[in-house]
Design an enzyme around this catalytic site. Structure first.
Site, mmCIF file in Angstrom:
data_model
loop_
_atom_site.group_PDB
_atom_site.id
_atom_site.type_symbol
_atom_site.label_atom_id
_atom_site.label_comp_id
_atom_site.label_asym_id
_atom_site.label_seq_id
_atom_site.Cartn_x
_atom_site.Cartn_y
_atom_site.Cartn_z
ATOM 1 N N CYS A 163 -40.492 56.912 206.815
ATOM 2 C CA CYS A 163 -39.958 55.577 207.155
ATOM 3 C C CYS A 163 -41.046 54.674 207.726
ATOM 4 C CB CYS A 163 -38.849 55.659 208.212
ATOM 5 S SG CYS A 163 -37.696 56.994 208.016
ATOM 6 N N ASP A 164 -41.862 55.192 208.613
ATOM 7 C CA ASP A 164 -42.710 54.324 209.440
ATOM 8 C C ASP A 164 -44.217 54.478 209.226
ATOM 9 O OD1 ASP A 164 -40.440 53.267 210.631
ATOM 10 O OD2 ASP A 164 -40.332 54.869 212.100
ATOM 11 N N CYS A 204 -39.995 59.679 211.985
ATOM 12 C CA CYS A 204 -39.888 59.705 210.520
ATOM 13 C C CYS A 204 -41.138 59.108 209.884
ATOM 14 C CB CYS A 204 -38.638 58.948 210.071
ATOM 15 S SG CYS A 204 -38.452 58.907 208.282
#
Ligand code: NDP
Length: 320
Positions: free
Chosen positions: A142-143, A139
């Site tokens: 997300c990261d 992701c």
């Protein structure tokens, strides 16, 4: 052995990610006395990530596992009956709907909220699992932030990979895009965006052989060009897998309308499925945004939809 007299519930929630727990919080506060079955991965996909920095309300970020424990505690405190169990079959042909848990326990539910989520597809390398959360991620949104100014690689050539590669290119110094064939699957527009981004280097005909690390974090990736038959090591600190997701909806395929990849279809602007009293939320029905906060949002919608559906039914019954 099955239970002889099935338990009857007003609102049964399947799945324990942000969508399921948010539906539980709202359904409990609406006095629907929800029962939630967690599934096998209690807390869902977020329990497999490390730090979550983009969920509003946590100025310093929070570990995914801790965040999901908080979701669970909040749902339990408000009265949701949270049970560990895996739904193994459903029968939506009659009202109330029939739901079987762990092949043994049958429940009857006036409303069912499906929040079974989706799972990222992985390449299947041992090193990928070893460094998951320590340089390997599925992701970018997300990261990606953790790899600011660094060199990373992303595998995949669909719209997700193209979108995530351009997203990562804004944060990272260099993005290697590993495309296993000599062409993209992504739409032309997305592909052009990738091609026109200076710090993305597209490596066609390139397969991932192994993700390399120092035992703690990712330090590189070994790739193989299936045309030139050359192996190469790229020095990277982040490895993003963007080869698609599959929604966890197999269980419902005989009952619910889905798109060609298995995402549950809901009526415009709501969580209502094609079956009365059955609502779907989170990544099981959203193939576009797939964020914790959007999943929580649709979980809230599902509980409100269920509550309004039950209220309308009650009104009809008392009016007769
Ligand atoms: P897709 O299934 O469309 O693409 C998956 C990609 O991963 C393909 O390029 C495939 O390669 C590659 N791949 C699969 N397995 C491997 C492997 N083992 N090694 C290397 N590469 C691999 O998935 P997406 O998640 O990209 O998209 C899913 C759907 O969502 C699509 O319909 C897409 O259009 C849509 N979407 C739309 C967006 C938008 O409109 N903004 C954004 C994101 C997704 P190959 O091509 O060789 O099979």
């Amino acid at each position: 052995m099955t239970n002889d007299i099935p338990e009857k519930v007003q609102c049964l929630i399947i799945g324990s990610g942000p969508a399921g727990y948010t539906a539980a919080i709202y359904a409990a506060r609406a006095d629907l006395k929800p029962v939630l079955y967690t599934g096998l991965l209690t807390g869902g996909q977020l329990t497999q990530t490390t730090e979550v920095e983009n969920y509003p309300g946590y100025p310093d970020g929070i570990q995914g596992t801790e965040m999901m424990e908080n979701f669970e505690k909040q749902a339990a405190r408000l009265g949701c009956d949270i049970r560990f169990g895996y739904v193994t079959s459903v029968d939506f042909s009659v009202l109330p709907h029939k739901v079987v848990v762990d092949e043994t326990t049958t429940l009857l539910a006036d409303t069912v909220i499906i929040s079974t989520g989706a799972s990222a597809k992985w390449l299947g390398l041992d090193s990928e699992q070893k460094y998951n959360g320590f340089g390997v991620s599925a992701c970018a949104v997300c990261d990606g932030f953790f790899f600011r100014g660094q060199d990373i690689a992303i595998v995949g050539a669909g719209d997700t990979a193209a979108e995530e590669a351009t997203y990562l290119a804004k944060l990272c110094r260099k993005v290697y895009m590993l495309v296993r064939r000599d062409e993209f699957r992504a739409s032309k527009a997305m592909m052009h965006r990738v091609e026109n981004t200076n710090n993305i280097e597209i490596l066609y005909n390139t397969e991932t052989k192994e993700i390399l690390g120092d035992g703690q974090v990712v330090t590189g990736v070994e790739v193989f060009n299936n045309k030139t038959l050359q192996h190469q090591v790229l020095d990277i600190t982040g490895f993003f897998v963007a080869i698609g997701h599959h929604p966890n909806t197999e269980l419902f395929k005989d009952w619910l309308d889905m798109n060609e990849t298995g995402y549950i279809l809901t009526k415009n602007g709501s969580t209502q499925t094609n079956i009365e009293g059955v609502f779907a939320c989170g990544d099981a029905q959203d193939h576009i945004y797939r964020q914790a906060v959007t999943a929580a949002g649709t979980g809230c919608m599902a509980a409100i939809d269920a509550e309004r559906y039950l209220a309308a039914k009650e009104h009809l019954l008392t009016a007769v």
